[in-house]
Write a protein that holds these residues in place. Structure first.
Motif, short mmCIF file in Angstrom:
data_model
loop_
_atom_site.label_atom_id
_atom_site.label_comp_id
_atom_site.label_asym_id
_atom_site.label_seq_id
_atom_site.Cartn_x
_atom_site.Cartn_y
_atom_site.Cartn_z
N ARG A 93 10.61 -40.72 -28.48
CA ARG A 93 9.70 -40.49 -27.34
C ARG A 93 10.42 -40.75 -26.02
O ARG A 93 10.23 -40.02 -25.05
CB ARG A 93 8.48 -41.40 -27.47
CG ARG A 93 7.58 -40.92 -28.58
CD ARG A 93 6.33 -41.73 -28.69
NE ARG A 93 5.50 -41.16 -29.75
CZ ARG A 93 4.61 -41.83 -30.44
NH1 ARG A 93 4.39 -43.11 -30.19
NH2 ARG A 93 3.91 -41.24 -31.37
N LEU A 94 11.26 -41.77 -26.02
CA LEU A 94 12.01 -42.08 -24.80
C LEU A 94 12.91 -40.90 -24.43
O LEU A 94 12.98 -40.49 -23.27
CB LEU A 94 12.85 -43.35 -25.06
CG LEU A 94 13.62 -43.91 -23.89
CD1 LEU A 94 12.66 -44.42 -22.83
CD2 LEU A 94 14.51 -45.08 -24.36
N ALA A 95 13.57 -40.35 -25.43
CA ALA A 95 14.46 -39.21 -25.17
C ALA A 95 13.64 -38.01 -24.69
O ALA A 95 14.02 -37.33 -23.72
CB ALA A 95 15.24 -38.87 -26.43
N ASN A 96 12.51 -37.76 -25.33
CA ASN A 96 11.66 -36.64 -24.91
C ASN A 96 11.20 -36.82 -23.47
O ASN A 96 11.22 -35.87 -22.67
CB ASN A 96 10.44 -36.52 -25.82
CG ASN A 96 10.75 -35.78 -27.11
OD1 ASN A 96 11.73 -35.03 -27.18
ND2 ASN A 96 9.95 -35.98 -28.13
N GLU A 97 10.81 -38.06 -23.13
CA GLU A 97 10.34 -38.32 -21.76
C GLU A 97 11.44 -38.07 -20.75
O GLU A 97 11.19 -37.73 -19.59
CB GLU A 97 9.90 -39.79 -21.62
CG GLU A 97 8.51 -40.06 -22.15
CD GLU A 97 8.32 -41.54 -22.48
OE1 GLU A 97 9.06 -42.39 -21.93
OE2 GLU A 97 7.43 -41.83 -23.30
N ASN A 98 12.69 -38.24 -21.17
CA ASN A 98 13.81 -38.05 -20.25
C ASN A 98 14.39 -36.64 -20.32
O ASN A 98 15.51 -36.39 -19.84
CB ASN A 98 14.87 -39.11 -20.50
CG ASN A 98 14.45 -40.44 -19.90
OD1 ASN A 98 14.65 -40.69 -18.71
ND2 ASN A 98 13.81 -41.27 -20.72
#
Ligand code: AGP
Length: 622
Positions: free
Chosen positions: A374-379
């Motif tokens: 999710r962190l990667a997707n948000e970025n």
């Protein structure tokens, strides 16, 4: 982690629930419980500490509990020690000391996950005169639903939605309301849950194997959704209480794949299934002698553009990443960093242009890996998941998915999923190398042939398992074991050492052989078992020298190396030889003897191979 089952239909619920729970035993648990009811009877709760068979004995295999609607749970303790009183189900009213018996409460429920603000909610409920008999966060959730249910008096939809808004953390909740006899209400945030319908009956589970016998068409309940499950019918709602329409997803695993099939343990069965898992996973991207990543959703233009790869995962999946780092960098010339998901998610990683983040997970539900994704997707970087479980959270949230076709993996200690994940990474690295023009057509063809040879070579190693069993039977009293190697061999050692630790409870470490002299060598005593892994030609002499250094300090030496390196017998006491293969792919072969070592030592110690203490198959809490 905890397991959840539920049933509402025409048959007696308890035997179905117990059977479903037995299929989830592999997830790891310390206590279990059931709540079952009929239209005109209140729910009866039975709980036990320890193994499921205790619960089965207490209920005469479920026959002593009457009712066609029920919920069941296996608990892996988080809040409160493993005990009968802390076991689920929990009830909204007061109850006996053991928590078992006929329930006078309005709400009875079970829960997977962690409710982070349970302390604050508990204090609020105590002020509202609720009494608590367990130390669990689950009891707080059940009582909170009861509180809203009574306060607003407009039915389960409103009560559950209000509780979901108030609760922080993760949950798969299953609730029965006394006034709604054949209904089970479920709610989800982060923790997985599926619902299957067959022949006018409904089945709920936290994981596929529990309901495979009854149906393969399942609904996935999404985050912050809840549902009302009745016999043969299910209605989904969002947090506003609006009904949400859903389609079923077909599970292609067959029920037999989740059975032991004549093997003593799932782990041994799954070790033997590795050639098939590898072959089928590779075949899914191999078309006419070429790798075709269109099913993964990766185009040639994208592959050319990536400036680097970050691999994020936990446990064995992280070990796959460690192997993949060497393979991607060496074959495709692309920089790779490998991150533990539990660290990555909290350390503010720096994202960069054209970065590809690969998340590797068997279950697709590992809480830290999901958070990292999710962190990667948000970025806004590209994300690709290598996942085994179709429809799992990671599979659904990643922008691209490469499925491992390993089938259901039941043993806590992963084997076939690890092997299938490796194959995915090799296929990606080989194709990246071709597209980025790092290798020529001839080398590409050779690499593909080498990849195709892996299943057969794994089979050859497995056939020689009795030699490893003989050696392993002498190691059951070992206190410390060390795996040493360099490069890919070090990464293989990481997986071997985890296999030994998790199922044989022997302290075992993997060390980069060159690091020993920087501290670890002081742990070597007379007779300490050190196993060298030597599959990389250019590093063979180096690792061998390190083995001699520990030998001269008393170590008892063994090795895993390739056919032809027979001069090693001058140095070591026991050797396992594996077939030759392109060195980039040696992990797929060298890991097999290490899996067998772990298995046979565990067996020799009389331990529970498939369900090691304190461990859960799928770590759905952080
Ligand atoms: C390995 O044998 C493990 N039981 C464990 O390390 C596992 O690989 C890890 O928990 C990650 O799980 P996942 O692949 O389901 O994300």
């Amino acid at each position: 982690m905890c397991g959840i089952v539920g049933f509402s239909g025409h048959h007696q619920a308890a035997p179905i629930l117990l059977e479903g729970l037995s299929k989830l035993e592999y997830r790891g648990y310390d206590s279990a419980g059931l709540a079952v009811r009929d239209k005109d009877r209140m729910a009866e709760v039975v709980k036990s500490n320890g193994r499921l068979k205790v619960l089965a004995e207490m209920t005469d295999n479920g026959n002593a509990l009457k009712g066609t609607t029920g919920i069941g749970h296996t608990r892996w303790a988080t809040h409160g020690a493993p005990s009968k009183i802390n076991a689920h189900p929990h009830v909204s009213g007061n109850c006996t000391n053991s928590g078992s018996g006929t329930v006078e409460s309005e709400v009875v429920g079970v829960h997977n996950g962690i409710i982070e603000n349970y302390q604050e909610l508990k204090e609020k409920l105590i002020k509202k005169s609720y009494q608590f008999y367990s130390q669990t966060d689950t009891e707080v959730a059940v009582k909170l639903v009861d509180y809203y249910y009574k306060k607003y008096g407009i039915g389960p939809i409103d009560a559950i939605a209000k509780a979901m808004v108030r609760i922080r953390g993760s949950y798969a909740l299953e609730l029965m309301f006394q006034e709604y006899p054949d209904e089970i209400w479920v709610a989800r945030k982060e923790s997985p849950m599926i619902i299957g319908i067959a022949n006018g009956e409904s089945f709920i589970a936290s994981d596929v194997p529990a309901i495979l016998k009854h149906t393969r068409d399942v609904y996935y309940i999404d985050n912050l959704e809840f549902a009302c499950v009745k016999p043969g019918e299910v209605h989904f709602y969002n947090l506003n209480g609006d009904e949400v329409k859903k389609e079923t997803v077909r599970i292609t695993w067959d029920a037999e794949a989740a059975e032991k099939g004549g093997f003593e343990h799932f782990m041994m069965k799954e070790i033997h299934e590795q050639p098939k898992a590898v072959k089928e996973t590779l075949a899914s991207v191999l078309k006419n002698g070429k790798i075709d990543l269109s099913s993964v959703g990766l185009s040639e233009e994208e592959i050319k553009k990536f400036s680097g790869i970050t691999i994020v995962a936990c446990g064995s999946a992280w070990h796959v990443g460690m192997v993949a780092q060497y393979v991607f960098e060496d074959l495709a010339g692309i920089p790779v960093r490998v991150e533990l998901a539990s660290e990555y998610r909290y350390r503010k990683p720096i994202f960069y242009e054209n970065e590809l983040v690969i998340v590797i997970s068997q279950s697709g539900e590992t809480a830290d890996s999901l958070a990292a994704l999710r962190l990667a997707n948000e970025n806004n970087v590209e994300t690709l998941a290598i996942v085994n479980v179709v429809g799992s959270s990671i599979a659904r949230e990643a922008k691209k998915v490469f499925y491992t076709l390993a089938g259901p993996e039941i043993s806590v200690a992963t084997t076939k999923a690890y092997s299938a994940q490796l194959i995915c990474c090799y296929a990606l690295a080989t194709e990246f190398a071709r597209i980025r023009q790092k290798i020529d057509a001839k080398y590409y063809k050779y690499l593909i042939e080498e990849l195709e040879s892996i299943p057969e070579k794994i089979d050859i190693i497995i056939k020689d398992k009795e030699r490893i069993q003989w050696f392993a039977s002498k190691q059951t009293n070992a206190r410390d074991v060390f795996y040493i190697g360099r490069g890919i061999d070090y990464a293989i050692g990481l997986e071997g050492s985890l296999k030994l630790k998790e199922i044989s409870y022997i302290h075992c470490e993997a060390y980069a052989a060159g690091e020993l002299k920087h501290g670890t060598i002081s742990l070597i005593e007379e007779g300490t078992l050190v196993i060298g892994i030597l599959t990389q030609r250019s590093l063979y002499e180096k690792t061998l020298s390190n083995m001699l250094e520990v030998k001269s300090r008393g170590a008892y030496l063994a090795s895993v190396t390739t056919y032809g390196n027979y001069n090693i017998e001058d140095t070591t006491n026991f050797n396992v030889y594996i077939p030759n293969i392109d060195e980039h792919f040696s992990a797929s072969l060298a890991v097999i003897p290490l899996q067998l070592m772990g298995y046979y030592i565990s067996l020799g110690k009389g331990l529970d191979v498939d369900k090691p203490r304190n461990l859960a198959k799928s770590v759905t809490v952080e």
